[in-house]
Write a protein that holds these residues in place. Structure first.
Motif, PDB file in Angstrom:
ATOM      1  N   SER A   1       0.825  -1.211   0.000  1.00 63.56           N
ATOM      2  CA  SER A   1       0.000   0.000   0.000  1.00 63.56           C
ATOM      3  C   SER A   1       0.856   1.256   0.000  1.00 63.56           C
ATOM      4  O   SER A   1       0.468   2.272  -0.566  1.00 63.56           O
ATOM      5  N   ILE A   2       2.036   1.185   0.622  1.00 63.32           N
ATOM      6  CA  ILE A   2       2.902   2.358   0.717  1.00 63.32           C
ATOM      7  C   ILE A   2       3.718   2.561  -0.552  1.00 63.32           C
ATOM      8  O   ILE A   2       3.888   3.687  -1.039  1.00 63.32           O
ATOM      9  N   THR A   3       4.220   1.453  -1.133  1.00 64.97           N
ATOM     10  CA  THR A   3       5.114   1.562  -2.287  1.00 64.97           C
ATOM     11  C   THR A   3       4.423   1.342  -3.621  1.00 64.97           C
ATOM     12  O   THR A   3       4.884   1.815  -4.655  1.00 64.97           O
ATOM     13  N   GLY A   4       3.320   0.592  -3.613  1.00 65.37           N
ATOM     14  CA  GLY A   4       2.662   0.229  -4.866  1.00 65.37           C
ATOM     15  C   GLY A   4       3.386  -0.864  -5.615  1.00 65.37           C
ATOM     16  O   GLY A   4       3.006  -1.231  -6.728  1.00 65.37           O
ATOM     17  N   ILE A   5       4.426  -1.415  -5.005  1.00 67.65           N
ATOM     18  CA  ILE A   5       5.246  -2.442  -5.646  1.00 67.65           C
ATOM     19  C   ILE A   5       4.818  -3.811  -5.149  1.00 67.65           C
ATOM     20  O   ILE A   5       4.794  -4.068  -3.940  1.00 67.65           O
ATOM     21  N   VAL A   6       4.472  -4.684  -6.063  1.00 68.13           N
ATOM     22  CA  VAL A   6       4.073  -6.048  -5.741  1.00 68.13           C
ATOM     23  C   VAL A   6       5.160  -6.998  -6.237  1.00 68.13           C
ATOM     24  O   VAL A   6       5.479  -7.007  -7.425  1.00 68.13           O
TER      25      VAL A   6
ATOM     26  N   GLU B   1      -6.403  -7.278  -2.244  1.00 66.41           N
ATOM     27  CA  GLU B   1      -7.616  -6.565  -1.832  1.00 66.41           C
ATOM     28  C   GLU B   1      -7.326  -5.718  -0.594  1.00 66.41           C
ATOM     29  O   GLU B   1      -7.709  -4.546  -0.505  1.00 66.41           O
ATOM     30  N   ALA B   2      -6.634  -6.319   0.364  1.00 67.59           N
ATOM     31  CA  ALA B   2      -6.325  -5.608   1.602  1.00 67.59           C
ATOM     32  C   ALA B   2      -5.384  -4.436   1.337  1.00 67.59           C
ATOM     33  O   ALA B   2      -5.467  -3.393   2.014  1.00 67.59           O
ATOM     34  N   SER B   3      -4.485  -4.571   0.364  1.00 67.36           N
ATOM     35  CA  SER B   3      -3.556  -3.481   0.043  1.00 67.36           C
ATOM     36  C   SER B   3      -4.294  -2.252  -0.464  1.00 67.36           C
ATOM     37  O   SER B   3      -3.938  -1.112  -0.127  1.00 67.36           O
ATOM     38  N   ILE B   4      -5.332  -2.475  -1.277  1.00 66.79           N
ATOM     39  CA  ILE B   4      -6.145  -1.350  -1.752  1.00 66.79           C
ATOM     40  C   ILE B   4      -6.838  -0.669  -0.572  1.00 66.79           C
ATOM     41  O   ILE B   4      -6.854   0.561  -0.457  1.00 66.79           O
TER      42      ILE B   4
ATOM     43  N   GLU C   1      -1.816   6.920  -9.054  1.00 67.84           N
ATOM     44  CA  GLU C   1      -0.997   6.047  -9.898  1.00 67.84           C
ATOM     45  C   GLU C   1      -0.572   4.797  -9.136  1.00 67.84           C
ATOM     46  O   GLU C   1      -0.574   3.689  -9.693  1.00 67.84           O
ATOM     47  N   ARG C   2      -0.201   4.994  -7.881  1.00 65.00           N
ATOM     48  CA  ARG C   2       0.177   3.844  -7.054  1.00 65.00           C
ATOM     49  C   ARG C   2      -1.016   2.919  -6.845  1.00 65.00           C
ATOM     50  O   ARG C   2      -0.894   1.693  -6.906  1.00 65.00           O
ATOM     51  N   ARG C   3      -2.162   3.493  -6.634  1.00 62.62           N
ATOM     52  CA  ARG C   3      -3.376   2.689  -6.462  1.00 62.62           C
ATOM     53  C   ARG C   3      -3.693   1.905  -7.732  1.00 62.62           C
ATOM     54  O   ARG C   3      -4.096   0.740  -7.679  1.00 62.62           O
ATOM     55  N   HIS C   4      -3.507   2.564  -8.876  1.00 59.32           N
ATOM     56  CA  HIS C   4      -3.786   1.913 -10.162  1.00 59.32           C
ATOM     57  C   HIS C   4      -2.862   0.716 -10.385  1.00 59.32           C
ATOM     58  O   HIS C   4      -3.297  -0.326 -10.907  1.00 59.32           O
ATOM     59  N   LYS C   5      -1.604   0.831  -9.990  1.00 60.39           N
ATOM     60  CA  LYS C   5      -0.665  -0.283 -10.135  1.00 60.39           C
ATOM     61  C   LYS C   5      -1.152  -1.518  -9.379  1.00 60.39           C
ATOM     62  O   LYS C   5      -1.096  -2.641  -9.886  1.00 60.39           O
ATOM     63  N   ILE C   6      -1.631  -1.295  -8.165  1.00 60.12           N
ATOM     64  CA  ILE C   6      -2.122  -2.432  -7.370  1.00 60.12           C
ATOM     65  C   ILE C   6      -3.396  -2.993  -7.984  1.00 60.12           C
ATOM     66  O   ILE C   6      -3.596  -4.218  -8.016  1.00 60.12           O
ATOM     67  N   LEU C   7      -4.254  -2.112  -8.490  1.00 60.14           N
ATOM     68  CA  LEU C   7      -5.481  -2.581  -9.130  1.00 60.14           C
ATOM     69  C   LEU C   7      -5.184  -3.450 -10.346  1.00 60.14           C
ATOM     70  O   LEU C   7      -5.858  -4.462 -10.585  1.00 60.14           O
ATOM     71  N   VAL C   8      -4.190  -3.072 -11.115  1.00 55.95           N
ATOM     72  CA  VAL C   8      -3.813  -3.856 -12.293  1.00 55.95           C
ATOM     73  C   VAL C   8      -3.360  -5.245 -11.870  1.00 55.95           C
ATOM     74  O   VAL C   8      -3.768  -6.263 -12.466  1.00 55.95           O
ATOM     75  N   GLN C   9      -2.530  -5.323 -10.840  1.00 56.92           N
ATOM     76  CA  GLN C   9      -2.063  -6.625 -10.366  1.00 56.92           C
ATOM     77  C   GLN C   9      -3.217  -7.452  -9.798  1.00 56.92           C
ATOM     78  O   GLN C   9      -3.295  -8.663  -9.987  1.00 56.92           O
ATOM     79  N   ARG C  10      -4.115  -6.773  -9.125  1.00 60.98           N
ATOM     80  CA  ARG C  10      -5.263  -7.482  -8.558  1.00 60.98           C
ATOM     81  C   ARG C  10      -6.125  -8.073  -9.668  1.00 60.98           C
ATOM     82  O   ARG C  10      -6.653  -9.183  -9.541  1.00 60.98           O
TER      83      ARG C  10
ATOM     84  N   ILE D   1      -9.911 -13.188  -7.340  1.00 58.56           N
ATOM     85  CA  ILE D   1     -10.452 -11.962  -6.748  1.00 58.56           C
ATOM     86  C   ILE D   1     -11.926 -12.170  -6.418  1.00 58.56           C
ATOM     87  O   ILE D   1     -12.704 -12.648  -7.225  1.00 58.56           O
ATOM     88  N   GLU D   2     -12.283 -11.757  -5.187  1.00 55.81           N
ATOM     89  CA  GLU D   2     -13.663 -11.877  -4.733  1.00 55.81           C
ATOM     90  C   GLU D   2     -14.297 -10.499  -4.680  1.00 55.81           C
ATOM     91  O   GLU D   2     -13.615  -9.474  -4.585  1.00 55.81           O
ATOM     92  N   ASP D   3     -15.612 -10.508  -4.747  1.00 57.18           N
ATOM     93  CA  ASP D   3     -16.361  -9.255  -4.667  1.00 57.18           C
ATOM     94  C   ASP D   3     -16.113  -8.621  -3.302  1.00 57.18           C
ATOM     95  O   ASP D   3     -16.128  -9.290  -2.280  1.00 57.18           O
ATOM     96  N   GLU D   4     -15.903  -7.297  -3.314  1.00 56.87           N
ATOM     97  CA  GLU D   4     -15.674  -6.581  -2.057  1.00 56.87           C
ATOM     98  C   GLU D   4     -16.850  -6.761  -1.101  1.00 56.87           C
ATOM     99  O   GLU D   4     -16.679  -6.770   0.111  1.00 56.87           O
TER     100      GLU D   4
END
Length: 620
Positions: free
Chosen positions: A318-323, A341-344, A364-373, A379-382
């Motif tokens: 969540s801090i770095t956006g790096i997976v 999911e928890a990282s978002i 942008e960092r959030r988008h990177k995690i979303l792409v990986q997710r 992936i389950e529904d929130e």
């Protein structure tokens, strides 16, 4: 003698071809549109303070003159402009009095754009839960959600919110509270995208949001939309206790109803957000409710059962956006999906302000995690995250009356009567309230005290003006600071022969821990200031540690507390250290009726005082 209850009012003005006759019901609704109320001096006056909301210069104080001026203005060359500013007034007059005006609301470009933007199909009342860290939202907050869909679900990010709030201020806490109580801040309606309020309340302030769908027809919904447009020109004096967000939101909703005003069900002295929701429920105006848990609650639930190393992984992402694929088979396991999911959720929690302001690097960092997710097939529904939070409609009523009997050593047997204006203490039934948080406003305790078993005095034993406690336990995600603060007047326990009511204020800060959802243990360091003529320079300062333990059971609650304070007479001498402790057990006969047992030991200067009592609390 002029009868104040009358049936017909007649307005005749020479610029119009007809006379307008208002019956009592029509006059009542016209006053709704102008937000008229009867002042303390018995005179009618609008609560709107801005001139733009009226056509007549006397519109603030005379609804009949405002009506005559409105009709004259509509009949004048500037009629189209007036109609575009006040569409609901125009529709109402035309419908009720069958005027043959040819003015057309389709020509009102800005108004039509506003109506089209909202495209209102449904309206719900939204309650965002109590937020004790913000003085303006200590009792919660209400606003309206306007949906463009026949069904509320799954489309909320495209909806709009109608909000009423005081002007933003950077005043210090005490100045803000005083000015808010005294009406120094102007208040105004605004319309913003609903997701702004989600980011503000759900994410930044960690507040749960409850959505209550209202039983409104298409015609009623349009009235609310039209009046919202009219109120864009209006400013009000904002009073924290009784002319606040919840009062004004109800005053807006009130135009949807032709009958008696729903404002008549409110308390005259204070209006609480949750109470307004309960009033609409009592009036059968709520057809469904939904919960949107805060980002913090969703994060806690999403990471339940995670090991310490997994929590660190989620936090780092969540801090770095790096997976790092090598750390946990990114596209191969359900657990990896849960971490993403928890990282978002963690990013939304930690960076709530930046997400709210559309901060480029954060998004942008959030988008990177979303792409990986998105690459993970598990992936389950929130919505699959299950969070059990009680509906605030189940909460007890805010005011409380109490009766008790007890014994205090050296004073004798007593009977006690208590009245509390609002709202909730730690041992009240917890349904619908924030866990481990207390907000008490104006709590008065009287005693009929027996001295030497033959002389009785009725005394004000304690007057608590404000009493705040926040013992939310710390977690991996939130090193929450626990605190309490109160201010009021109290009888000195070693006073036997006279009334010794003296002012005091106390505070404490520390941390709380919890091994489960039903108990919390708090450790704090605090102080207390007392003003009393028995002390040197009339002042006593005390400092020391405090400990509190609170446990909730299914139908009862138990609290134990202790403190060890070192008292100091200002510019004088240190007194002997004082140990005080006590406990209270509360049994919930129902949400609105409780039985309590209390016992306490209070250390005094070279002596002590013990007390025990039992009694009942009734909420209303």
């Amino acid at each position: 003698m002029i009868n104040i209850i009358f049936t017909f009012f007649i307005l005749i003005f020479f610029s119009s071809a007809s006379a307008i006759t208002l019956n009592e019901a029509q006059l009542s609704y016209w006053k709704k549109l102008l937000h008229y109320k009867t002042a303390l001096n018995g005179k009618l006056k609008s609560e709107v303070v801005s001139d733009q909301f009226f056509v007549s210069s006397q519109g603030h104080e005379n609804p009949l003159i405002e009506l005559a001026s409105f009709v004259q203005a509509v009949s004048s060359p500037r009629g189209q402009e007036i109609v575009c500013r006040f569409p609901l007034r125009y529709k109402w007059i035309k419908e009720n009095f069958k005027n043959n005006w040819s003015l057309n609301l389709d020509k009102c470009e800005n108004y039509q754009s506003f109506v089209s933007k909202l495209d209102a199909k449904n309206i719900s009342l939204v309650f965002s839960s109590f937020y004790i860290n913000n003085p303006g939202s200590t009792f919660g907050h209400t606003f309206l959600r306007v949906s463009r869909y026949d069904e509320f679900q799954h489309n909320e990010l495209l909806d709009y919110a109608i909000n009423f709030a005081a002007q933003e201020s950077r005043d210090p806490l005490l100045a803000y509270m005083f000015k808010g109580l005294a009406g120094f801040y102007p208040g105004q309606f605004s319309v913003v995208p609903y997701y702004y309020k989600i980011r503000e309340y759900n994410d930044r302030e960690m507040r749960d949001i409850w959505d209550y769908d209202l039983e409104l027809t298409t015609e009623q919904i349009q009235k609310v939309v039209d009046h919202t447009w009219e109120l864009s020109q209006a400013k009000f004096d904002y009073y924290y206790l009784n002319r606040n967000c919840s009062y004004q939101i109800l005053s807006l909703l009130d135009v949807a109803y032709d009958g008696n005003s729903i404002l008549s069900h409110l308390n005259s002295y204070y209006v609480l957000p949750l109470e307004t929701v309960q009033i609409l429920d009592d009036l059968k105006q709520i057809k469904a409710s939904r919960l949107r848990p805060s980002s913090y609650q969703r994060l806690l639930e999403a990471t339940q059962g995670f090991s310490a190393s997994e929590l660190e992984e989620v936090k780092n992402i969540s801090i770095t956006g790096i997976v790092k694929d090598k750390d946990f088979g990114l596209n191969q396991s359900r657990q990896a999906a849960k971490k993403l999911e928890a990282s978002i959720l963690a990013l939304d929690y930690f960076e709530a302000d930046k997400v709210l302001m559309n901060h480029k690097e954060t998004l942008e960092r959030r988008h990177k995690i979303l792409v990986q997710r998105a690459k993970n097939p598990f992936i389950e529904d929130e919505d699959s995250i299950s969070i059990n939070i009680e509906n605030p409609l189940q909460a007890h009523r805010p005011s409380r009356f109490g009766f008790s009997m007890g014994d205090r050593n050296r004073h004798g047997i007593f009977e006690g009567v208590e009245w509390r204006a609002a709202n909730h203490d730690l041992l009240d039934p917890p349904l619908g309230h924030s866990a481990y948080a207390q907000v008490v406003l104006l709590d008065l305790k009287f005693r009929l005290q027996t001295q030497s078993f033959h002389q009785q005095n009725l005394i004000l034993d304690k007057a608590m003006l404000i009493d705040l406690k926040n013992y939310r336990p710390a977690s991996f995600w939130d090193q929450a600071i626990s605190y309490d603060f109160n201010m009021g007047f109290d009888q000195r326990r070693d006073c036997l022969s006279q009334n010794c009511l003296s002012p005091f204020t106390s505070f404490a800060v520390g941390n709380s821990v919890s091994g489960g959802s039903d108990h919390v243990l708090s450790f704090l360091l605090g102080g207390k200031y007392e003003y009393d003529t028995q002390y040197k320079n009339h002042s006593l300062l005390s400092f020391g540690p405090k400990i509190n333990w609170l446990h909730f059971f299914e139908t009862n609650a138990l609290a134990l507390w202790g403190q060890y304070f070192f008292p100091y007479e200002v510019l004088g001498n240190w007194q002997e250290a004082r140990l005080s402790f006590g406990g209270e057990w509360r049994y919930f006969i129902s949400h609105q009726l409780n039985f309590h047992l209390k016992a306490s030991h209070q250390g005094l200067n070279r002596e002590s005082s013990q007390e025990a009592q039992a009694g009942f609390y009734v909420f209303y």
